[in-house]
Structure formats: structure tokens, C-alpha cells
Design an enzyme around this catalytic site. Structure first.
Site, PDB file in Angstrom:
ATOM      1  N   ARG A  20       0.782  -1.353   0.013  1.00  0.00           N
ATOM      2  CA  ARG A  20      -0.028  -0.010  -0.201  1.00  0.00           C
ATOM      3  C   ARG A  20       0.791   1.282  -0.050  1.00  0.00           C
ATOM      4  NH1 ARG A  20      -2.554  -0.780   5.413  1.00  0.00           N
ATOM      5  NH2 ARG A  20      -0.634  -1.361   5.856  1.00  0.00           N
TER       6      ARG A  20
ATOM      7  N   GLU B  81       6.886   7.691  11.517  1.00  0.00           N
ATOM      8  CA  GLU B  81       7.033   8.530  12.610  1.00  0.00           C
ATOM      9  C   GLU B  81       8.012   9.186  12.453  1.00  0.00           C
ATOM     10  OE1 GLU B  81       7.104   6.531  16.373  1.00  0.00           O
ATOM     11  OE2 GLU B  81       5.090   6.243  16.329  1.00  0.00           O
TER      12      GLU B  81
ATOM     13  N   GLN C 265       5.239  26.034  14.405  1.00  0.00           N
ATOM     14  CA  GLN C 265       5.225  26.341  12.823  1.00  0.00           C
ATOM     15  C   GLN C 265       5.945  25.286  12.053  1.00  0.00           C
ATOM     16  OE1 GLN C 265       5.795  30.409  12.043  1.00  0.00           O
ATOM     17  NE2 GLN C 265       6.838  29.993  10.079  1.00  0.00           N
TER      18      GLN C 265
ATOM     19  N   HIS D 293      20.790  31.275   7.637  1.00  0.00           N
ATOM     20  CA  HIS D 293      19.727  31.931   8.214  1.00  0.00           C
ATOM     21  C   HIS D 293      19.813  31.629   9.522  1.00  0.00           C
ATOM     22  CE1 HIS D 293      17.470  32.079   4.068  1.00  0.00           C
ATOM     23  NE2 HIS D 293      18.656  33.202   4.193  1.00  0.00           N
TER      24      HIS D 293
ATOM     25  N   LYS E 136      15.329  24.081  14.407  1.00  0.00           N
ATOM     26  CA  LYS E 136      14.685  23.556  13.315  1.00  0.00           C
ATOM     27  C   LYS E 136      14.908  22.141  12.927  1.00  0.00           C
ATOM     28  CE  LYS E 136      15.587  27.744  10.685  1.00  0.00           C
ATOM     29  NZ  LYS E 136      16.290  28.596   9.736  1.00  0.00           N
TER      30      LYS E 136
ATOM     31  N   TYR F  30      10.324  21.673   7.271  1.00  0.00           N
ATOM     32  CA  TYR F  30      10.727  21.969   8.441  1.00  0.00           C
ATOM     33  C   TYR F  30       9.944  22.522   9.459  1.00  0.00           C
ATOM     34  CZ  TYR F  30      12.163  26.648   7.092  1.00  0.00           C
ATOM     35  OH  TYR F  30      12.167  27.992   6.506  1.00  0.00           O
TER      36      TYR F  30
ATOM     37  N   ASP G 258      15.347  38.395  12.274  1.00  0.00           N
ATOM     38  CA  ASP G 258      15.697  37.677  10.904  1.00  0.00           C
ATOM     39  C   ASP G 258      17.173  38.223  10.526  1.00  0.00           C
ATOM     40  OD1 ASP G 258      16.170  35.883   8.850  1.00  0.00           O
ATOM     41  OD2 ASP G 258      14.821  37.306   7.547  1.00  0.00           O
TER      42      ASP G 258
ATOM     43  N   LYS H 230      18.973  38.904  -1.061  1.00  0.00           N
ATOM     44  CA  LYS H 230      19.109  38.970   0.500  1.00  0.00           C
ATOM     45  C   LYS H 230      20.392  38.136   0.775  1.00  0.00           C
ATOM     46  CE  LYS H 230      17.107  37.031   4.514  1.00  0.00           C
ATOM     47  NZ  LYS H 230      16.099  36.329   5.326  1.00  0.00           N
ATOM     48  N   ASP H 231      20.294  36.924   0.263  1.00  0.00           N
ATOM     49  CA  ASP H 231      21.573  35.774   0.563  1.00  0.00           C
ATOM     50  C   ASP H 231      22.893  36.447  -0.153  1.00  0.00           C
ATOM     51  OD1 ASP H 231      19.898  34.447   2.245  1.00  0.00           O
ATOM     52  OD2 ASP H 231      19.343  32.949   0.984  1.00  0.00           O
TER      53      ASP H 231
END
Length: 185
Positions: A23, A28, A46, A62, A72, A132, A143, A169-170
Site C-alpha cells: 500500500r 513517525e 510552525q 539564516h 529547526k 521543516y 531575521d 538577501k542571501d
């Protein structure tokens, strides 16, 4: 689920078990009780899901400053990435050192990156998806980032700089030594 410490002992490599049959599979991907055995008591608030269309998309490095520092738990659900965590904790014996681990849909591994580390990754294939969990909400005022190509970090991103795709930005992030360490041990 197998959990192991990497060269930077606060970084954990997590390999969930897949139980499969005709199937499909069941897995987990997170268990608080198993993470607690490694002194991680993360509360995730989040989930983020990122799609990168092309090989060579580099996102990072970051982090968020306190009081909204984020831990994270990162996994690649489609394709493959090179995931990188850099210790940016002043006073740490491993300050400025990094780990780099390939995460992919095939190897099903995840990386736990606690607060105090800068995080980034590069896509190794076209059409990658990264999911993540984070321990604090995104806070634009907190940030921050460091330069992906900071020579003092000596990160081998596995791709030539000319083949990398970065945000504006990076491209403009400062070197690690350009500011006081944002975290301390």
C-alpha cells in the site's frame, strides 16, 4: 527512529523508520520522548514547506535572534539537498565550525538544528521540497544571516559558485566575523 549526534554534538541526525507494504509506507517523523533522551525539549509552533524548482538553489545561512531564536527539524521530502548548520555561539568550542549532511527523499534523514546555529541548504536536484518544523514563529525584526561563501567557514556546497541561485538577501549577508556573535554559551 535512529538519532545520532554529529561532529557538532548539539546537531542531531535523525533517521525515521519506514514501515512499508504493497500500500505504501508509514513513518513517525518526530517523537518528543526520543528527542528528550538527547536533551532536546523542543516545542514546535510552525511548519514550513519550501519548493525549489532548480538544482543549485541555495537558501541561507539564516537564523533568528533571541527572543525569537528558532530550532529547526529539517527534512527533504522530494529530491535531495545538502543541509548545513554553522555554530554561531560565542564562547563555544566549535564556534564557526559546521556540519553538512545530505538529506533526501530516498535516505529519509532529518537534521535537528538548535538555536545558536545558522542554517542553510542547497538543492542537489531539480524539483526539491523541504519541510521543516520550527520552535518559534517567524519574526522579521529578528531575521539575520551570514554569508554562504564566508571563506572562514570553508563550506563545500558541492556546486560551483557560478551554478548557484541565490536571493538578493542571501547575496548581501555579512561574514561571520563582521558582527559580535549573536548567541553565547
Amino acid at each position: 527512529m535512529q538519532i545520532e549526534r554529529l561532529e557538532l554534538p548539539d546537531i542531531l541526525l535523525v533517521t525515521p523508520t519506514k514501515h512499508g507494504d504493497q500500500r505504501g509506507f508509514f513513518s513517525e517523523t518526530y517523537r518528543a520522548d526520543l528527542f528528550a533522551k538527547f536533551d532536546v525539549d523542543a516545542v514546535f509552533v510552525q511548519d514550513n514547506h519550501v519548493h525549489s524548482a532548480q538544482r543549485g538553489v541555495l537558501r541561507g545561512l539564516h537564523f533568528q535572534l533571541p527572543p525569537h531564536a528558532q530550532g529547526k527539524l529539517v527534512r527533504c521530502s522530494k529530491g535531495a539537498i545538502l543541509d548545513v548548520a554553522v555554530d554561531i555561539r560565542g564562547g563555544s568550542a566549535t564556534f564557526g565550525r559546521h556540519v553538512a549532511v545530505e538529506l533526501s527523499a530516498d535516505n529519509w534523514r532529518q537534521l535537528w538544528v538548535p538555536p545558536g546555529f545558522a542554517h542553510g541548504y542547497v538543492t542537489l536536484q531539480d524539483d526539491c521540497e523541504v519541510i521543516y518544523k520550527v520552535t518559534d514563529y517567524y519574526a522579521p525584526e529578528c531575521d539575520r544571516g551570514i554569508a554562504w561563501d564566508d571563506s572562514s567557514l570553508a563550506i563545500d556546497w558541492r556546486l560551483a559558485a557560478a551554478d548557484l541561485i541565490l536571493s538578493d538577501k542571501d547575496r548581501k549577508q555579512p561574514r561571520l566575523d563582521a558582527a559580535a556573535p549573536p548567541f553565547s554559551v
